[in-house]
Write a protein that holds these residues in place. Structure first.
Motif, PDB file in Angstrom:
ATOM      1  N   PRO A 172       0.556  -1.210  -0.073  1.00 21.02           N
ATOM      2  CA  PRO A 172       0.215  -0.184  -0.320  1.00 21.02           C
ATOM      3  C   PRO A 172       0.605   1.302   0.035  1.00 21.02           C
ATOM      4  O   PRO A 172       0.621   2.258  -0.551  1.00 21.02           O
ATOM      5  CB  PRO A 172      -0.852   0.306   1.326  1.00 21.02           C
ATOM      6  N   ALA A 173       2.092   1.035   0.454  1.00 28.04           N
ATOM      7  CA  ALA A 173       2.798   2.729   0.680  1.00 28.04           C
ATOM      8  C   ALA A 173       3.254   2.666  -0.773  1.00 28.04           C
ATOM      9  O   ALA A 173       4.140   3.643  -0.647  1.00 28.04           O
ATOM     10  CB  ALA A 173       3.547   2.259   2.004  1.00 28.04           C
ATOM     11  N   TYR A 183      15.273  -6.811   7.931  1.00 34.11           N
ATOM     12  CA  TYR A 183      15.606  -6.006   6.640  1.00 34.11           C
ATOM     13  C   TYR A 183      13.860  -5.510   6.640  1.00 34.11           C
ATOM     14  O   TYR A 183      12.879  -5.371   7.738  1.00 34.11           O
ATOM     15  CB  TYR A 183      15.246  -7.086   5.329  1.00 34.11           C
ATOM     16  N   VAL A 184      14.399  -4.927   5.767  1.00 37.78           N
ATOM     17  CA  VAL A 184      12.909  -3.847   5.208  1.00 37.78           C
ATOM     18  C   VAL A 184      11.920  -4.398   4.287  1.00 37.78           C
ATOM     19  O   VAL A 184      12.196  -5.472   3.804  1.00 37.78           O
ATOM     20  CB  VAL A 184      13.165  -2.624   3.990  1.00 37.78           C
ATOM     21  N   SER A 185      10.339  -5.434   4.558  1.00 40.25           N
ATOM     22  CA  SER A 185       9.941  -6.124   4.160  1.00 40.25           C
ATOM     23  C   SER A 185       8.972  -5.572   3.605  1.00 40.25           C
ATOM     24  O   SER A 185       7.733  -6.002   2.439  1.00 40.25           O
ATOM     25  CB  SER A 185       8.988  -7.015   5.227  1.00 40.25           C
ATOM     26  N   SER A 186       8.572  -4.059   3.812  1.00 37.19           N
ATOM     27  CA  SER A 186       7.810  -3.059   2.629  1.00 37.19           C
ATOM     28  C   SER A 186       7.956  -1.744   2.804  1.00 37.19           C
ATOM     29  O   SER A 186       9.206  -1.457   3.747  1.00 37.19           O
ATOM     30  CB  SER A 186       6.279  -3.148   2.941  1.00 37.19           C
ATOM     31  N   LEU A 187       7.369  -1.007   1.954  1.00 34.36           N
ATOM     32  CA  LEU A 187       8.372   0.155   2.060  1.00 34.36           C
ATOM     33  C   LEU A 187       8.066   1.605   4.166  1.00 34.36           C
ATOM     34  O   LEU A 187       9.522   2.171   4.290  1.00 34.36           O
ATOM     35  CB  LEU A 187       7.343   1.380   0.935  1.00 34.36           C
ATOM     36  N   ASN A 188       7.384   0.886   4.468  1.00 35.00           N
ATOM     37  CA  ASN A 188       7.515   1.344   5.853  1.00 35.00           C
ATOM     38  C   ASN A 188       7.310   0.362   7.105  1.00 35.00           C
ATOM     39  O   ASN A 188       7.199   0.957   8.191  1.00 35.00           O
ATOM     40  CB  ASN A 188       5.984   2.265   5.685  1.00 35.00           C
ATOM     41  N   ASP A 189       7.418  -0.879   6.191  1.00 37.10           N
ATOM     42  CA  ASP A 189       7.633  -2.351   7.844  1.00 37.10           C
ATOM     43  C   ASP A 189       9.211  -2.318   7.579  1.00 37.10           C
ATOM     44  O   ASP A 189       9.442  -2.779   6.953  1.00 37.10           O
ATOM     45  CB  ASP A 189       6.804  -2.675   7.871  1.00 37.10           C
ATOM     46  N   THR A 190       9.631  -2.802   8.433  1.00 35.01           N
ATOM     47  CA  THR A 190      10.656  -4.225   8.246  1.00 35.01           C
ATOM     48  C   THR A 190      10.568  -5.383   9.656  1.00 35.01           C
ATOM     49  O   THR A 190       9.545  -4.951  10.265  1.00 35.01           O
ATOM     50  CB  THR A 190      11.734  -3.145   9.594  1.00 35.01           C
ATOM     51  N   LYS A 191      11.102  -6.428   8.917  1.00 33.17           N
ATOM     52  CA  LYS A 191      10.586  -7.358   9.635  1.00 33.17           C
ATOM     53  C   LYS A 191      12.092  -7.858  10.364  1.00 33.17           C
ATOM     54  O   LYS A 191      13.483  -7.694   9.659  1.00 33.17           O
ATOM     55  CB  LYS A 191       9.765  -8.974   8.625  1.00 33.17           C
ATOM     56  N   THR A 192      12.117  -8.583  11.437  1.00 39.46           N
ATOM     57  CA  THR A 192      13.362  -9.436  12.233  1.00 39.46           C
ATOM     58  C   THR A 192      13.310 -10.994  12.164  1.00 39.46           C
ATOM     59  O   THR A 192      11.553 -11.124  12.659  1.00 39.46           O
ATOM     60  CB  THR A 192      13.486  -9.109  13.192  1.00 39.46           C
ATOM     61  N   SER A 193      13.753 -11.465  11.954  1.00 38.35           N
ATOM     62  CA  SER A 193      14.297 -13.058  11.694  1.00 38.35           C
ATOM     63  C   SER A 193      14.804 -13.604  12.375  1.00 38.35           C
ATOM     64  O   SER A 193      16.160 -13.183  12.284  1.00 38.35           O
ATOM     65  CB  SER A 193      14.352 -13.393   9.949  1.00 38.35           C
ATOM     66  N   TYR A 194      15.102 -15.123  12.511  1.00 39.71           N
ATOM     67  CA  TYR A 194      15.847 -15.770  13.753  1.00 39.71           C
ATOM     68  C   TYR A 194      16.059 -16.918  13.201  1.00 39.71           C
ATOM     69  O   TYR A 194      15.168 -17.776  12.358  1.00 39.71           O
ATOM     70  CB  TYR A 194      15.839 -15.912  15.209  1.00 39.71           C
TER      71      TYR A 194
END
Length: 742
Positions: free
Chosen positions: A354-355, A694-705
Motif C-alpha cells: 500500500p505504501a 530487513y525492510v519487508s515493505s516501504l514502511n515496515d521492517t521485520k526480524t527473523s531468527y
C-alpha cells in the motif's frame, strides 16, 4: 575319536590336513564344480585343539579367515560342518562392508548371520557407526542393534547420536529405523520420538524429515515437521504441517511427478490465520508435457490469497522480493522444423504494498508468436541469414487501454567472420498494427493504428592479441574494439498505446542493440553509431584475468524524438559514457567497478565499485558501494541514492566462524538490512545462529531468527539460513561443507 594338539607354526596347515583326511570323491570334480566349492577356512592361534571335521578349539591371538570374512578373538570354537564360530572374550569381525568389535560372538560364516554383545559397528561405505548391548547380524548388510545408538561422528567423538531401544539398519534397501529413541546432543537429550526412519544413502525414502523451527518478530515461534512420501521411483509427495504461534496451524504439501512425456509439481498451503481472522492460502502448479514430438505444453500457475502473504508468512527478505508478480501462464510450443510457434495465455497476480503501489502488468489473452530462420547460399562464400519474427497478442487490463497488436519483422543479414574480426550488415522491416478498444465513459482510444519502420544496422568488431611484460610478469594483452551503426527513420508513435514496453537500462548489455526499448510498442528513431573497446591482461601461467578495461558510448547524428509517456529522448551528440574496470589482482583478491557518466547533465548517472577478498573457501569479505542519481519504486522517485554493502564470513576462533552483512542507505541514514550470525563446525556436525533484520515493505521492517543444527550425512535440524547467507554474502560457502565431506 582322535584328539590332537599342534604348535603355532603348524596351525596354519590344519585346514590342508583336514582336507587331506576327506575321502576322495567318487567322480572327478569339474571346473564348474570347483568354482562353486566352499571357500577354504584357515585358523591360526597360539594353541589349537580339535576333532577333524567336527570341532576346533583355539586360544591366544586367534585369527580365522574364511573367504572375505575374518574373525580375530582371544578364543574360538569352530564347528566345521556348520561353519559356525563361537568366539570371545574380545572379538573383531571384519567383512568387506563392515567391522564389528565386541565380546562373545555367535556367528554362522556361511550365511553371514550372528550376534555379538557389547558391540561397535562401523561401515566401510559410510561414516555411520553404531553401538549396542547386542548387535544382531541378520544377513548380509542388515543389522539389529538392541539398546544402542548410532552417529556419524568419528570414533571417540560422540558429540551427537540417536539413542534407541531397537535400531534396524538395512543396507540392502538403504533404510534405517529406530524405535523408542531420542536425539542427544553434547550429552543433552533434545528430541524424543517413538519411531523414526532415515535413509542410509542419498536415495529417496518415505518418512519424517528433520523438523524446522524459526522465530521472527511477526509470527513468534514457528515449527514445521515435514513428512516425505516416496510414492514411486517417479513420484513423491511432501506433507508440511506448520505451527505458527501467533497465527495458528498451516497445512501444506507438494506433489511431484515425472513421466517420459510429462513432469510437474503441485504445491499448496492453507492457514486459518487467527491474527488477521482470514483464511489464507497459496497454490502453485507447474506442468510440462510432450504432447507429440513437435508439440509441448507448459503450465505455470501461482496464486496467493492476499498481497501480504509472503511478507507475513515467507521465510525472509528474499522470499518477499521474489514474489511481487505471481505468474499465471499456459503455453503451447510447436516446432515442426521449419519454424517455432508459441500460443500463450498469460496474466499476473500483483501483490501490492500500500505504501508503494505498482501498476499490474497487462494480461496476454492470448499471445501467438512465430519465428523462423534459415541460411540462403547466394554464391558469396558466406550464406545470407534470413529471419522472420512475428507476434499477435490481445492485451487486457482492468483499468487501462485494451487492444490487439500484430508485429511482423522480417530481416536479412550477412555475417562475415574470421579469426581476427567480424562484419555483419543487416536490413529489416518492422511492421506493427493495433486494433484498440475503449471503455464507456473513458478517454481511451478506439480504432486502428499502424507503424512501418525499415531498420538498417552494421555491426563490426576486431580481435588483437600481443605478449608483453608488465611489472616483470609475462602477460597476454587483448584489444577488442567494436562499432555498431543503426539507422531507423522517425515515425510519430505518440498515439500508440504502451502495453508491455519499458526503456532499457543503459549499460554494456544494452548499448549494442538497435532499440533502446523492450517490448513492441516503441521503436526508437536512430541515426547513431555505438563504439566500444575492451582490453584484457591475461596471465598465461594460470589464465587469470589480471585486468579488464572497457569503455563504450553512443553518438547520435540526430535529435531523437520517440519516447514513452513522460520520458525524455536522447539528443544529438554524445550519449552517456560507460566505463568498467576489474580483474583478479591475485587468486585471493578481485575488484570490479562500473561507471555511467551523464553527458547531458555533466554528472554521474550511476556507478558502483566492489572488492572481494577470499584467501580460501572458508574466508571471504566483500565491500560494495553503489550510487544512483534516481531510483524509482512504484510511482515514487528517489534522488541521489547511495548504498554501502558489506558482507563477511571469517573464522573468529578455532572451529568458529562469523557471518555478517550490513546493507545501509547513506542517503537516508537508514539500514536496509542487518545480518549477523555465528557458525561452529565440528567435523560431524555444524551449528548456525543468524539474526536478520530487513525492510519487508516501504514502511515496515521485520526480524527473523535462524538456528540450524547440521548432522553430517544425516540431515539438518532447525531453520535453514543458507539461502539468506548465499544471497547476502558474495562467495559464501557452507563453513562445514568440506569437513562433512571428508
Amino acid at each position: 575319536m582322535r584328539i590332537f594338539r599342534v604348535p603355532p607354526l603348524v596351525a596354519a596347515l590344519l585346514s590342508a590336513f583336514a582336507a587331506a583326511a576327506e575321502p576322495a570323491p567318487a567322480t572327478p570334480t569339474t571346473p564348474a564344480q570347483a568354482t562353486a566349492a566352499e571357500p577354504e577356512t584357515t585358523v591360526t592361534a597360539d594353541q589349537i585343539d580339535g576333532i577333524v571335521n567336527d570341532r576346533l578349539h583355539a586360544e591366544g591371538n586367534v585369527v580365522v579367515v574364511r573367504g572375505d570374512q575374518t574373525i580375530e578373538s582371544d578364543w574360538l570354537d569352530y564347528y566345521q560342518a556348520k561353519g559356525r564360530a563361537l568366539a570371545g572374550d574380545r572379538v573383531k569381525l571384519s567383512r568387506p562392508t563392515d567391522t564389528v568389535i565386541g565380546r562373545d560372538l555367535d556367528y554362522a560364516m556361511d550365511d553371514s548371520r550372528g550376534v555379538l554383545f557389547d558391540a561397535d559397528l562401523t561401515r566401510t561405505d559410510s561414516k555411520l557407526r553404531g553401538k549396542g548391548e547386542r548387535v544382531d547380524m541378520t544377513g548380509k548388510d542388515t543389522y539389529n542393534i538392541f539398546r544402542g545408538r548410532f552417529t556419524t561422528c568419528d570414533p571417540g567423538r560422540d558429540d551427537w547420536y540417536i539413542n534407541a531401544r531397537d535400531i534396524d539398519l538395512d543396507y540392502t534397501t538403504n533404510v534405517g529405523t529406530a524405535r523408542n529413541g531420542y536425539f542427544e546432543f553434547q550429552g543433552v537429550p533434545i528430541l524424543w520420538t517413538p519411531y523414526i526412519d532415515f535413509p542410509l544413502s542419498n536415495e529417496r525414502k518415505s518418512g519424517l524429515l528433520m523438523p524446522t523451527f524459526r522465530y521472527d518478530s511477526g509470527n513468534g515461534f514457528d515449527f514445521t515437521l515435514p513428512y516425505y512420501w516416496n510414492i514411486a521411483p517417479n513420484m513423491d509427495a511432501t506433507l508440511t504441517p506448520r505451527l505458527i504461534a501467533n497465527r495458528g496451524l498451516q497445512l501444506g504439501g507438494e506433489f511431484r511427478y515425472l513421466q517420459p512425456d510429462y513432469s510437474g509439481s503441485i504445491a499448496a498451503e492453507v492457514l486459518d490465520d487467527r491474527k488477521t481472522g482470514d483464511v489464507r492460502d497459496y497454490l502453485s502448479i507447474r506442468h510440462n508435457q510432450k504432447l507429440t514430438p513437435e508439440l509441448n505444453l507448459a503450465i505455470n500457475y501461482n496464486h496467493a490469497s492476499d498481497s501480504n502473504y509472503f511478507r507475513d508468512l515467507g521465510s525472509g527478505r528474499f522470499a518477499v522480493a521474489d514474489n511481487i508478480n505471481l505468474l499465471q501462464d499456459v503455453s503451447l510450443y510447436w516446432n515442426p522444423g521449419w519454424g517455432s510457434w508459441t500460443l500463450r495465455a498469460q496474466k499476473y497476480q500483483t501483490l501490492q504494498d500500500p505504501a508503494a503501489p505498482v501498476d499490474p502488468p497487462y494480461q496476454r489473452m492470448p499471445q501467438l508468436l512465430f519465428t523462423t530462420a534459415k541460411d540462403a547460399n547466394i554464391g558469396l562464400g558466406t550464406p545470407l541469414s534470413l529471419k522472420f519474427d512475428s507476434e499477435f497478442v490481445s492485451f487486457a487490463h482492468p483499468t487501462k487501454q485494451e487492444g490487439e497488436r500484430f508485429i511482423a519483422y522480417p530481416s536479412v543479414s550477412l555475417p562475415l567472420t574470421n579469426s581476427w574480426g567480424f562484419v555483419t550488415p543487416k536490413f529489416g522491416v518492422h511492421y506493427t498494427d493495433y486494433s484498440l478498444n475503449s471503455r464507456t465513459g473513458t478517454d481511451q482510444e478506439q480504432g486502428n493504428e499502424s507503424r512501418t519502420l525499415p531498420i538498417v544496422s552494421l555491426d563490426s568488431g576486431m580481435y588483437f592479441e600481443r605478449p608483453l611484460n608488465l611489472f616483470g610478469r609475462d602477460m597476454v594483452q587483448t584489444l577488442e574494439p567494436r562499432l555498431y551503426y543503426v539507422n531507423i527513420p522517425y515515425r510519430d508513435q505518440s498515439k500508440l498505446p504502451v502495453f508491455d514496453t519499458t526503456e532499457n537500462t543503459f549499460d554494456f548489455a544494452q548499448i549494442f542493440t538497435e532499440n533502446r526499448f523492450t517490448g513492441g510498442d516503441r521503436i526508437n528513431d536512430a541515426n547513431q553509431v555505438t563504439f566500444g573497446a575492451t582490453t584484457r591482461f591475461l596471465d598465461p601461467e594460470n589464465g587469470l584475468e589480471r585486468l579488464r578495461l572497457g569503455l563504450a558510448g553512443r553518438y547520435s547524428f540526430i535529435d531523437q524524438r520517440v519516447t514513452l509517456p513522460g520520458g525524455t529522448a536522447p539528443q544529438k551528440g554524445l550519449s552517456d559514457v560507460l566505463g568498467t574496470i576489474g580483474g583478479d589482482l591475485n587468486r585471493r583478491t578481485s575488484v570490479e567497478a562500473n561507471y555511467q557518466w551523464n553527458n547531458t547533465l555533466k554528472e554521474a548517472e550511476r556507478y558502483s565499485t566492489g572488492i572481494r577478498y577470499s584467501p580460501d573457501p572458508d574466508r571471504v569479505a566483500s565491500l560494495r558501494y553503489r550510487y544512483d542519481r534516481q531510483v524509482q519504486v512504484g510511482s515514487q522517485v528517489y534522488e541521489n541514492q547511495r548504498q554501502i554493502d558489506l558482507g563477511v564470513m571469517w573464522p573468529i576462533a578455532p572451529r568458529w566462524y562469523g557471518v555478517a552483512r550490513e546493507n545501509y542507505s547513506l542517503t537516508d541514514n537508514t539500514p536496509l538490512e542487518h545480518l549477523a550470525g555465528v557458525e561452529y563446525r565440528a567435523g560431524c556436525w555444524a551449528a548456525r545462529f543468524v539474526v536478520q533484520h530487513y525492510v519487508s515493505s516501504l514502511n515496515d521492517t521485520k526480524t527473523s531468527y535462524f538456528f540450524q543444527l547440521e548432522l553430517a550425512e544425516f540431515g539438518r535440524l532447525g531453520n535453514n539460513p543458507l539461502d539468506a547467507l548465499k544471497l547476502a554474502i558474495p562467495g559464501y560457502t557452507e563453513s562445514n561443507k568440506n569437513a562433512i565431506l571428508q
